[in-house]
Design an enzyme around this catalytic site. Structure first.
Site, PDB file in Angstrom:
ATOM      1  CE1 TYR A   1     -38.913 -12.878  -1.918  1.00 39.81           C
ATOM      2  CE2 TYR A   1     -36.608 -13.013  -2.538  1.00 39.81           C
ATOM      3  CZ  TYR A   1     -37.596 -13.168  -1.598  1.00 39.81           C
ATOM      4  OH  TYR A   1     -37.264 -13.606  -0.356  1.00 39.81           O
ATOM      5  CD  GLU A   2     -42.271 -16.984  -6.765  1.00 44.58           C
ATOM      6  OE1 GLU A   2     -41.030 -17.094  -6.654  1.00 44.58           O
ATOM      7  OE2 GLU A   2     -42.944 -17.559  -7.640  1.00 44.58           O
ATOM      8  N   GLY A   3     -43.181 -12.215  -8.281  1.00 43.25           N
ATOM      9  CA  GLY A   3     -44.295 -11.372  -8.762  1.00 43.25           C
ATOM     10  C   GLY A   3     -44.464 -10.194  -7.835  1.00 43.25           C
TER      11      GLY A   3
ATOM     12  NE  ARG B   1     -47.072 -15.272  -8.029  1.00 42.98           N
ATOM     13  CZ  ARG B   1     -47.584 -14.686  -9.099  1.00 42.98           C
ATOM     14  NH1 ARG B   1     -48.897 -14.540  -9.199  1.00 42.98           N
ATOM     15  NH2 ARG B   1     -46.808 -14.238 -10.052  1.00 42.98           N
TER      16      ARG B   1
ATOM     17  CD  GLN C   1     -48.404 -11.885  -6.265  1.00 44.98           C
ATOM     18  OE1 GLN C   1     -49.361 -12.657  -6.237  1.00 44.98           O
ATOM     19  NE2 GLN C   1     -47.238 -12.213  -6.798  1.00 44.98           N
TER      20      GLN C   1
END
Lengths: 590, 590
Positions: free
Chosen positions: A442-444, A302, A449
């Site tokens: 992306y990546e959450g 992240r 978040q």
């Protein structure tokens, strides 16, 4: 053309995020200030002189798929080879397997520079580093010895295979299955989408890490296992041997990062004609504990995406600034030269440029502070280690979401500063606006978040951890005040007001969550995360300005405090007063 | 797929911007509510069923140049023919030359729908309408009779040629020259860039309006003349005859609006071999008064671009909303169904969707109110006409800048709601994000709109006009309060607070400007324009909600007031307190 801002980066590392103090404190025995400077300069040179010049061709040509093979843009394979030769891939890799084991702070600073040079290029190594981390922490010694030396050097690259069409943010919905082969290996079957660098011509082998379910696995996220699936199975010498049953079936046509191949990967469809169908996989960690393996690397991944935001913002700022100095239009107040004034002299253009620069600096400060916390958690023991790990956990969602939102905002302002030229692809402002847009997703997603921050991170230590953090930021405001430098204007007052907003909303959200008003907590998460970042960013810039006393750093900090930080009042309002009207209006959404 | 929001549009026209009251008042004798509804429905049908389905192919294929000829995407020429057959091109054209002469409000409402269907398509007719307006107001009767009937019907299209490489925002720097041919005609020589629909295969002839300088013209903007330069010189029957010496030399590769050919046009380079070099031009208006001719159509052109912002925002909102209803991920509070919840039930997604919808509604209200003022200025006489013209002048920069900024913001949120799918071009969310980005730039950048608002529009009537306008908006806040509907929550209070901020900053900027603090006025212009729009938007949504009393309109108005309008406090701060720190920090910009 991008030129690495080595001085700004060193300033943020040392004077804001605490690198020089940590070195003095003995936290990184292998590091000296000279070595830090040498690494930053050399990485900056490579990013500016080697990576950046190939970015444009990469965007134009993109990655191309033919017969399950992906051809990278002209010159990119050679660039990757030079990158590996330079040892850049090994920068933060584990020393046991040939890496330099440098602190995260330096890894992240270098990552910023690669991404400013070309985000599409930097993505590949970023994914490999993530795979290295997962293997190092969870795989058997046998797998480590076989794969890690080649992945740390960059000879082989790695990928992360999580997403499926029905399972994006919600991994509980995964369907890819793995069967026990009886010999300790597994056979993997299924389709994965959005696999970054899933196929390419950079390396002889590609090591896929794949989440899948065993036949007897429990439902949901507790039934997911992690498998290592190499493109070619290593032979007895450890060289690429038999082709495994994993293939790239298509590439996405994307808005940006065209040179980064985003693959649909098919596992176990029998394409490898000389074998039984099923992709041969090796378990990483324990069965059904795959998601936990993923979680251990999630913070770093992240933060790495957060760096893409910082990087795009920096590149966009540099490009817009250079253009504004060059381009002449109209008359500007106070301009006494011949003909038209450079547009950098128009106050409205200055507002745009300073907004870009200040948001970039604040994003960088937050991201590097997050990396510092990770480093300290590793360097310290016991309670101190726990404290720093809590700090890293707290800052990670902020360091992912805020800089990536800023990347989009700043790239958009960058197009605007260029006027009509900004809309023409040739100029290179538009590609940043396109590339930037994936990072908040992306990546959450950034919404996830924000929810992570509110629901999982704020409650740490019953709220004591975040309270302590806000207390530290208050010391920065106090230091600005105590400096008595008139150049700070109303900076101290504005930082304090932002921190008041942060404190009040933090309390409000924690109360809501504890009392079970989940809706209010979830509805307020996104404005809260931005408020958090603006308040922290203002305090960090104050910290740096007090430390450096340089007039331009003080002026930029003041601009941030007096022009940008004031947004916290409206965000506070949104968090504290906004949920009811949101719930009412949402009834019409269906 | 886009479906024209005919009900929302009629609501904004009638209940907010004042169309139904104006019809009752007799301002538009030719209009009835039924006719309005019929036009909106039919235009909506054409936009949704005919235009929108060709948008994707247009983006993918784009306009292509070969041997100075531009081929439009497959099906587009036919679409344009159907458009003309339907009489859509003539909607707001002058009746004397075959147009329907409908009020601006209807023209603008239809324009929104065409742009939602395909901004690249709608651009062509938009430029033609601008050229029609300039010719009708300023050209000789002979030119009008020869050109206008064909341009109003759409048989020929028109273009506007202003920009040159060194002359974008600053037209004083124009170099294209025109020479008197001795027979009353002129010969034009020079290069123009960014010419929208400068060349295409839609029509047999293209009528260029070109700004150029006569040899003896004074320097600066007082030495610019306007010329009509047809691609083919009409023969004695008025049909396209000899090829004129004007050619498209290249198309820009752009971020978006790919199907709209953005041409570099070369005048008088001798490409037309059978003639002396020089493009044959006909003077429009008086020599050296060309910029004044442009100014008379500038308000409408700016509003037309503002509509592009509204249109993109509407299209993006619709697409994201449809996706959020369909797509399922995770658990949502209160969801009791089977499996994963539709993401529309997640509060954070709801915040995104409602922000999109509310910003779109506010932009639409502002833009239609601006069109209403133009219509009233035409319908009324004397002081009343002057009042409404002042109103149109005041609102035009706001109606251009705010909706186009909103278009970018909303399209960006739209990509975000789609998650990874949003970054894939196939989905159609990304193209809106790309197309939207030009609108804040052309037809006067949004920074220039803001400066226009502060420096030229606020001082109207010594500030009385804007004060009267704010007074009207206060009545809307009061009406919300007086309605005593509990569903409004704190709406009245929030609108009033926003109007307080508007009043205070208006006074501050006018004082600054009058006292010669030009820097403060210029530096505060952009945040002021946004503040103006948020305050006005909140009041307009309040007006509409009180009029309709529909629960969803009240809820959306409340969401805007309680979640979005609060930004005015920070913007006020930026305007009133931000200029000093901006000036200080700008010293480092060079």
């Amino acid at each position: 053309m991008y030129r690495a801002p080595v001085e700004d980066i060193a300033f943020a590392l040392n004077d804001i995020a605490g690198l020089s103090a940590a070195i003095e404190d003995g936290a990184f025995p292998e590091l000296t200030p000279d070595l830090v400077e040498a690494i930053l300069s050399e990485a900056g040179r490579f990013a500016g002189e080697e990576v950046a010049p190939l970015a444009k061709a990469g965007d134009e040509q993109g990655a191309r798929l033919k017969d399950a093979a992906v051809t990278m843009p002209d010159g990119w394979k050679d660039l990757y080879a030079r990158w590996c030769e330079g040892g850049w891939n090994a920068l933060s890799g584990p020393e046991e397997f040939g890496g330099q084991g440098l602190p995260q702070m330096l890894g992240v600073a270098a990552l910023e520079m690669w991404n400013s040079g070309s985000m599409a290029f930097a993505l590949g190594p970023t994914l490999t580093m993530g795979a290295v981390e997962a293997i190092e922490k969870h795989a058997s010694e046998e797998l480590k010895v076989l794969y890690l030396p080649k992945m740390v050097s960059g000879e082989w690259m790695g990928t992360m295979n999580l997403t499926e069409p029905q399972a994006g943010s919600d991994l509980a919905a995964l369907r890819t299955r793995a069967e026990r082969a009886g010999d300790g290996t597994y056979r993997v079957f299924g389709q994965k989408i959005y696999i970054t660098f899933g196929e390419h011509d950079f390396t002889d082998n590609i090591v896929h890490l794949v989440l899948a379910r065993l036949p007897d696995a429990p439902a949901g996220t507790r039934g997911i296992s992690l498998f290592l699936v190499p493109k070619f199975l290593p032979d007895e010498q450890g060289n690429p041997g038999a082709r495994n049953d994993v293939f790239c079936s298509s590439l996405e046509e994307k808005l940006g990062i065209h040179a980064s191949p985003t693959c649909t990967m098919i596992y176990g469809d029998g394409f490898a004609k000389d074998r039984e169908p099923g992709a041969v996989g090796f378990l990483v960690g324990e069965e059904n504990k795959g998601l936990a393996c993923m979680f251990t690397m999630m913070n770093n991944a992240r933060l790495a995406v957060g760096m893409q935001g910082v990087a795009i913002a920096e590149a966009a700022w540099q490009k817009a600034h250079a253009y504004a100095i060059e381009r002449r239009q109209g008359k500007a107040p106070g301009f006494t030269g011949e003909g038209m004034a450079p547009i950098v002299l128009h106050p409205d253009v200055q507002r745009n440029l300073l907004t870009m620069k200040a948001l970039t600096a604040a994003s960088r400060a937050i991201a590097y502070s997050c990396a510092h916390a990770t480093d300290m958690a590793r360097a310290k023991q016991g309670d101190a280690a726990r404290h720093w790990q809590d700090r890293a956990n707290l800052l990670t969602p902020v360091a992912k979401a805020f800089p990536t939102d800023v990347g989009v905002e700043v790239a958009s302002i960058g197009v605007q500063v260029h006027g009509g030229m900004g809309f023409v692809e040739e100029t290179g402002a538009a590609v940043l606006y396109r590339d930037a847009r994936i990072a908040p997703i992306y990546e959450g997603t950034n919404g996830i978040q924000a929810i992570d921050l509110v629901v999982r991170k704020l409650p740490t230590g019953g709220g004591d951890h975040v309270a302590g953090y806000i207390g530290e930021l208050r010391k920065d405001a106090e230091a600005v005040r105590a400096s008595n430098l008139p150049e700070f204007g109303r900076t101290a007052e504005k930082i304090s007001a932002a921190l008041d907003d942060l404190e009040a909303t933090t309390r409000f959200l924690m109360d809501s969550h504890e009392k079970g008003y989940t809706h209010a907590a979830l509805a307020g998460a996104t404005p809260y995360l931005r408020l958090f970042a603006l308040a922290a960013g203002a305090a960090y810039l104050g910290r740096g300005a007090v430390a450096s006393k340089a007039s331009d750093r003080i002026a930029l900090c003041r601009f941030f405090a007096e022009n940008l930080a004031g947004e916290t009042a409206a965000l506070r309002d949104r968090v504290v007063d906004g949920a009811d009207s949101l719930a009412e209006a949402a009834k019409a959404l269906g």
